[in-house]
Design an enzyme around this catalytic site. Structure first.
Site, mmCIF file in Angstrom:
data_model
loop_
_atom_site.group_PDB
_atom_site.id
_atom_site.type_symbol
_atom_site.label_atom_id
_atom_site.label_comp_id
_atom_site.label_asym_id
_atom_site.label_seq_id
_atom_site.Cartn_x
_atom_site.Cartn_y
_atom_site.Cartn_z
ATOM 1 C CG PHE A 53 80.091 -4.967 90.326
ATOM 2 C CD1 PHE A 53 79.296 -4.258 91.216
ATOM 3 C CD2 PHE A 53 79.476 -5.600 89.255
ATOM 4 C CE1 PHE A 53 77.920 -4.169 91.048
ATOM 5 C CE2 PHE A 53 78.092 -5.503 89.070
ATOM 6 C CZ PHE A 53 77.320 -4.790 89.970
ATOM 7 C CB ALA A 54 85.378 -9.120 92.392
ATOM 8 C CB ILE A 55 84.301 -7.637 86.610
ATOM 9 C CG1 ILE A 55 82.928 -7.383 87.244
ATOM 10 C CG2 ILE A 55 84.188 -8.176 85.179
ATOM 11 C CD1 ILE A 55 81.967 -8.536 87.193
ATOM 12 C CB VAL A 144 86.072 -4.539 94.496
ATOM 13 C CG1 VAL A 144 87.014 -4.496 93.282
ATOM 14 C CG2 VAL A 144 86.330 -5.782 95.351
ATOM 15 C CG HIS A 165 85.685 12.382 93.965
ATOM 16 N ND1 HIS A 165 87.005 12.707 94.110
ATOM 17 C CD2 HIS A 165 85.641 11.420 93.005
ATOM 18 C CE1 HIS A 165 87.738 11.976 93.285
ATOM 19 N NE2 HIS A 165 86.948 11.185 92.616
ATOM 20 C CB THR A 177 85.615 16.263 86.536
ATOM 21 O OG1 THR A 177 85.340 15.376 87.641
ATOM 22 C CG2 THR A 177 86.970 16.902 86.724
ATOM 23 C CD GLU A 235 83.326 10.129 90.026
ATOM 24 O OE1 GLU A 235 84.146 10.858 89.425
ATOM 25 O OE2 GLU A 235 83.645 9.366 90.987
#
Ligand code: 48C
Length: 284
Positions: A53-55, A144, A165, A177, A235
């Site tokens: 995603f490149a928003i 991205v 992670h 978390t 997440e």
């Protein structure tokens, strides 16, 4: 093809867990032979989709992302880059290697960055059903603002996979978390949890990715209906999913690293690295 015989009494890695209690492999450098795997996946002419995603301002990360993916991601196999963006006119032109193509998918941009990242689940689900299912066999769904620095190949492919992670693979479950408010759909109590999975890296066969993204989307909408949003957004929901529906393969932090966490010896190569960015510049 000639290669060393696997030795019964000589595990490939003695310093890290390479299989989970539910018999899912954990992929660390040195624990697999990519030549054997490439031969297997060439035999079935595997087709791999990579969603990104490149928003809004994140279009700025696309150039390096694609350029380095050309060097390191599934080299020699059929790859479709699926670029979700609200700025179709700003997507650079790329000359891609044979068997690889880039598909631009125009989608709306949410105002809040939390919504941009969380709505990826809904959008991946919808496009998986109406488009990806006919075009690729596997999907990898990643952030991205990253660059590839080393080989990321067919060793990652499995029915449904996640990645450890980089900030939590050395920690105990009570330090994870996770969302800890019982009212949230993402709630995980302190005595539960296997690993802490990175939100920016999951995938699998289309059918499994549809299940995962659909679950996460519905969980988010249920929280939204009671005016809640999990601590770490998509997440948190991904981690809840993987607690009940365990991944069939887990990628080591080699596959999603950030230099904020330094260079521990156990991570022999940083294959996919977070791009240091000034959040102020990109998070409008
Ligand atoms: O494309 C965007 N635009 C935004 O304004 C905010 C987030 N995103 C997408 O969501 C990018 O694909 C980001 O990689 C992803 C959220 N992940 C991150 O921002 C950091 N890698 C944590």
């Amino acid at each position: 093809m000639l290669y060393e015989k696997p030795e019964t009494f000589r595990p490939q890695r003695a310093d890290v867990l390479t299989v989970t209690p539910w018999l899912a492999p954990i992929i660390w450098d040195g624990s697999f032979n990519r030549n054997i795997l490439n031969a297997q996946f060439h035999q079935i002419e595997v087709r791999v989709g990579l969603t990104v995603f490149a928003i809004k301002k994140y279009v700025m990360f696309l150039q390096k992302f694609i350029e380095t993916a050309e060097q390191f991601f599934m080299v020699g196999h059929k790859v479709n880059y699926y670029v979700f963006t609200d700025r179709v006119g700003e997507i650079p032109n790329f000359t891609l290697a044979e068997g690889r193509r880039l598909v631009v998918l125009e989608v709306p941009a949410y105002k809040r960055w939390q919504d941009v990242t969380m709505r990826r689940m809904e959008m991946i689900r919808d496009f998986s059903v109406k488009k990806f299912v006919g075009e690729v066999d596997y999907l990898a769904c990643v952030d991205v603002d990253m660059v590839f620095l080393d080989e990321v190949g067919v060793e990652i492919l499995s029915n449904v996979f996640g990645a450890l992670h980089p900030g939590f693979f050395e920690k105990q479950r009570r330090e994870f978390t996770y969302e800890r408010r019982p009212r949230s759909s993402a709630y995980i109590p302190y005595e539960k949890g296997d690993f802490y999975y990175a939100g920016g890296y999951f995938g699998g066969v289309i059918e499994e990715v549809v299940k995962l993204t659909n679950y996460c989307h519905h969980a988010m909408m249920a929280d939204k209906a009671q005016n809640m949003e999990a601590l770490w957004h998509d997440e948190s929901y991904l981690n809840k999913y993987f607690l009940s529906y365990k991944p069939t393969k887990i990628l080591s932090p080699e596959y999603i690293w950030n230099n904020y966490y330094g260079s521990p010896a156990v991570v022999k190569t940083k294959r996919f690295l977070g791009v240091d960015k000034d959040y102020q510049k990109v998070r409008f």
